[in-house]
Design a protein around this motif. Structure first.
Motif, PDB file in Angstrom:
ATOM      1  N   PRO A  35     -35.833 -26.758   7.251  1.00 20.01           N
ATOM      2  CA  PRO A  35     -35.959 -25.814   8.367  1.00 20.01           C
ATOM      3  C   PRO A  35     -34.984 -26.102   9.500  1.00 20.01           C
ATOM      4  N   ASP A  36     -34.428 -25.036  10.049  1.00 18.92           N
ATOM      5  CA  ASP A  36     -33.514 -25.045  11.188  1.00 18.92           C
ATOM      6  C   ASP A  36     -32.078 -25.375  10.819  1.00 18.92           C
ATOM      7  N   ASP A  37     -31.783 -25.698   9.566  1.00 13.78           N
ATOM      8  CA  ASP A  37     -30.388 -25.845   9.160  1.00 13.78           C
ATOM      9  C   ASP A  37     -29.684 -24.501   9.278  1.00 13.78           C
ATOM     10  N   GLY A  38     -28.411 -24.543   9.665  1.00 15.64           N
ATOM     11  CA  GLY A  38     -27.612 -23.326   9.744  1.00 15.64           C
ATOM     12  C   GLY A  38     -26.620 -23.275   8.597  1.00 15.64           C
ATOM     13  N   ASP A  60     -35.557 -20.672   8.267  1.00 20.78           N
ATOM     14  CA  ASP A  60     -36.654 -20.548   9.227  1.00 20.78           C
ATOM     15  C   ASP A  60     -37.658 -21.681   9.054  1.00 20.78           C
ATOM     16  N   HIS A  61     -38.683 -21.681   9.910  1.00 19.44           N
ATOM     17  CA  HIS A  61     -39.629 -22.801   9.911  1.00 19.44           C
ATOM     18  C   HIS A  61     -40.528 -22.817   8.684  1.00 19.44           C
ATOM     19  N   GLN A  62     -40.531 -21.740   7.943  1.00 23.30           N
ATOM     20  CA  GLN A  62     -41.241 -21.731   6.660  1.00 23.30           C
ATOM     21  C   GLN A  62     -40.326 -22.170   5.525  1.00 23.30           C
ATOM     22  N   GLY A  63     -39.053 -22.434   5.840  1.00 23.78           N
ATOM     23  CA  GLY A  63     -38.116 -22.914   4.829  1.00 23.78           C
ATOM     24  C   GLY A  63     -37.370 -21.819   4.102  1.00 23.78           C
ATOM     25  N   ASN A  64     -37.425 -20.573   4.625  1.00 26.50           N
ATOM     26  CA  ASN A  64     -36.814 -19.433   3.930  1.00 26.50           C
ATOM     27  C   ASN A  64     -35.553 -18.947   4.636  1.00 26.50           C
ATOM     28  N   ILE A  65     -34.684 -18.279   3.859  1.00 27.65           N
ATOM     29  CA  ILE A  65     -33.594 -17.484   4.418  1.00 27.65           C
ATOM     30  C   ILE A  65     -33.759 -16.056   3.919  1.00 27.65           C
ATOM     31  N   ARG A  66     -33.203 -15.109   4.643  1.00 27.23           N
ATOM     32  CA  ARG A  66     -33.255 -13.698   4.248  1.00 27.23           C
ATOM     33  C   ARG A  66     -31.837 -13.138   4.226  1.00 27.23           C
ATOM     34  N   LEU A  67     -31.473 -12.573   3.072  1.00 30.63           N
ATOM     35  CA  LEU A  67     -30.123 -12.061   2.880  1.00 30.63           C
ATOM     36  C   LEU A  67     -30.159 -10.595   2.455  1.00 30.63           C
ATOM     37  N   GLU A  74     -36.454 -19.038  -0.805  1.00 35.62           N
ATOM     38  CA  GLU A  74     -36.956 -20.318  -0.293  1.00 35.62           C
ATOM     39  C   GLU A  74     -35.848 -21.362  -0.449  1.00 35.62           C
ATOM     40  N   ALA A  75     -35.243 -21.739   0.680  1.00 35.56           N
ATOM     41  CA  ALA A  75     -34.099 -22.655   0.659  1.00 35.56           C
ATOM     42  C   ALA A  75     -34.500 -24.101   0.908  1.00 35.56           C
ATOM     43  N   SER A  76     -35.573 -24.306   1.662  1.00 36.08           N
ATOM     44  CA  SER A  76     -35.987 -25.667   1.989  1.00 36.08           C
ATOM     45  C   SER A  76     -36.320 -26.444   0.721  1.00 36.08           C
ATOM     46  N   GLY A  77     -35.785 -27.638   0.623  1.00 35.38           N
ATOM     47  CA  GLY A  77     -36.010 -28.472  -0.552  1.00 35.38           C
ATOM     48  C   GLY A  77     -34.930 -28.334  -1.602  1.00 35.38           C
TER      49      GLY A  77
END
Length: 320
Positions: A35-38, A60-67, A74-77
């Motif tokens: 979360p919070d990585d750009g 985002d803080h849930q670990g997701n990105i939207r494209l 789900e990008a986190s992890g």
């Protein structure tokens, strides 16, 4: 001697890769997103997913990105490489062999806080396995008044602290432990130079001090070592010796038995201690060693200086 012991920590390690106090432009391969990585994302020949058009894509803080087109992912992890494959998989229905590139524009998800008596306290981003001493070096090293003891706090969710004295805090949410920096640097306990993890907090407190004031060459406060006390002779040495007008036989130690209590005064004869005719006295944390002036010596020194300036000759002064 203490300064030499800490030389490696006092010098910033400017080329220490994998640590960043500011956004890092280069992507570390194998870095696990959070979360919070750009992110900077680009898909060749697809204007909706052009890096310039998208700008920085924030996890985002849930670990997701939207494209656009690809939707929520789900990008986190995931590592950067795995995210590239996931985006390519989402686009495979509209493109043949989509060329996807992902780079980390801002490292924000693996913070380690370094606080207290270091040159540059702050939050540093860990982009790979890094040791405690690497973080201390990134923070500019220890201040001269730093304690030998370093405290580490780790959220329980991250797993236990691999230190012998680690224990749970009162809230039951964190592990806390202390280690001796000097023992690690002297290779007595090298295993205590542990790998730090995200959300660890490293705190370096100031050392306890003793103070030497009055008729010495260098008044001031001097940090205690891990022994937690120094002797009067050691303190006088740190103060670069007695002044010529010192009345060492009437020295005093001002000691505070408990915080907030009035100081107790102890008269000591530093002359006898220096001559080996009296036992050296140990100073404790926050003690003040006061060396008064001798009025007779002061008057004699002023008379001698006046005589020298007037060119009237020199007199020989004995010990007062």
């Amino acid at each position: 001697m203490r300064t030499l012991t800490y030389l490696l920590l006092l010098l910033p390690v400017l080329g220490c890769s994998g640590l960043s106090a500011d956004p890092a432009p280069a992507t570390v391969r194998g870095y696990v997103l959070g979360p919070d990585d750009g992110l900077s994302i680009n898909v060749v020949d697809l204007s909706e997913l052009d890096a310039k058009a998208l700008g920085v894509v924030r996890v985002d803080h849930q670990g997701n990105i939207r494209l656009p087109i690809a939707g929520r992912i789900e990008a986190s992890g995931l590592t950067v490489e795995k995210l590239e494959k996931e985006i390519a998989s989402r686009l495979s229905g509209i493109m043949n062999d989509p060329e996807v590139s992902v780079t980390v524009a801002e490292y924000r998800s693996h913070p380690v806080s370094v606080l207290g008596a270091v040159r540059n306290p702050g939050v540093y981003q860990v982009t790979g396995p890094r040791t405690l001493f690497e973080l201390l070096s990134m923070a500019g090293g220890l201040n001269p008044d730093a304690s030998n003891r370093v405290k580490i706090t780790r959220p329980m969710a991250a797993g236990p602290l691999p230190l012998p004295n680690a224990s749970a805090d009162k809230t039951g949410e964190f592990y806390v432990a202390e280690l001796n920096v000097r023992s690690v640097m002297e290779a007595k306990n090298p295993d205590e130079n542990i790998i730090v993890l995200s959300d660890d907090v490293i705190t370096v407190p100031k050392a306890d001090m003793v103070y030497v004031v009055g008729a010495v060459h260098k008044s001031g406060g001097f940090p205690l070592s891990e022994k937690e006390q120094i002797s009067v002779l050691q303190a006088v040495s740190l103060a670069e010796g007695l002044d010529r007008v010192a009345s060492a036989k009437k020295a005093r130690i001002l000691r505070q038995p408990t915080p907030g209590a009035e100081r107790v005064e102890m008269v000591i004869d530093v002359d006898k201690i220096l001559a080996g005719r009296a036992q050296d006295v140990s100073l404790q944390a926050n003690d003040i060693l006061f060396i008064p002036n001798s009025l007779a010596k002061s008057a004699s020194m002023r008379a001698l200086e006046a005589a020298l300036q007037a060119g009237t000759g020199m007199a020989t002064f004995g010990r007062l």
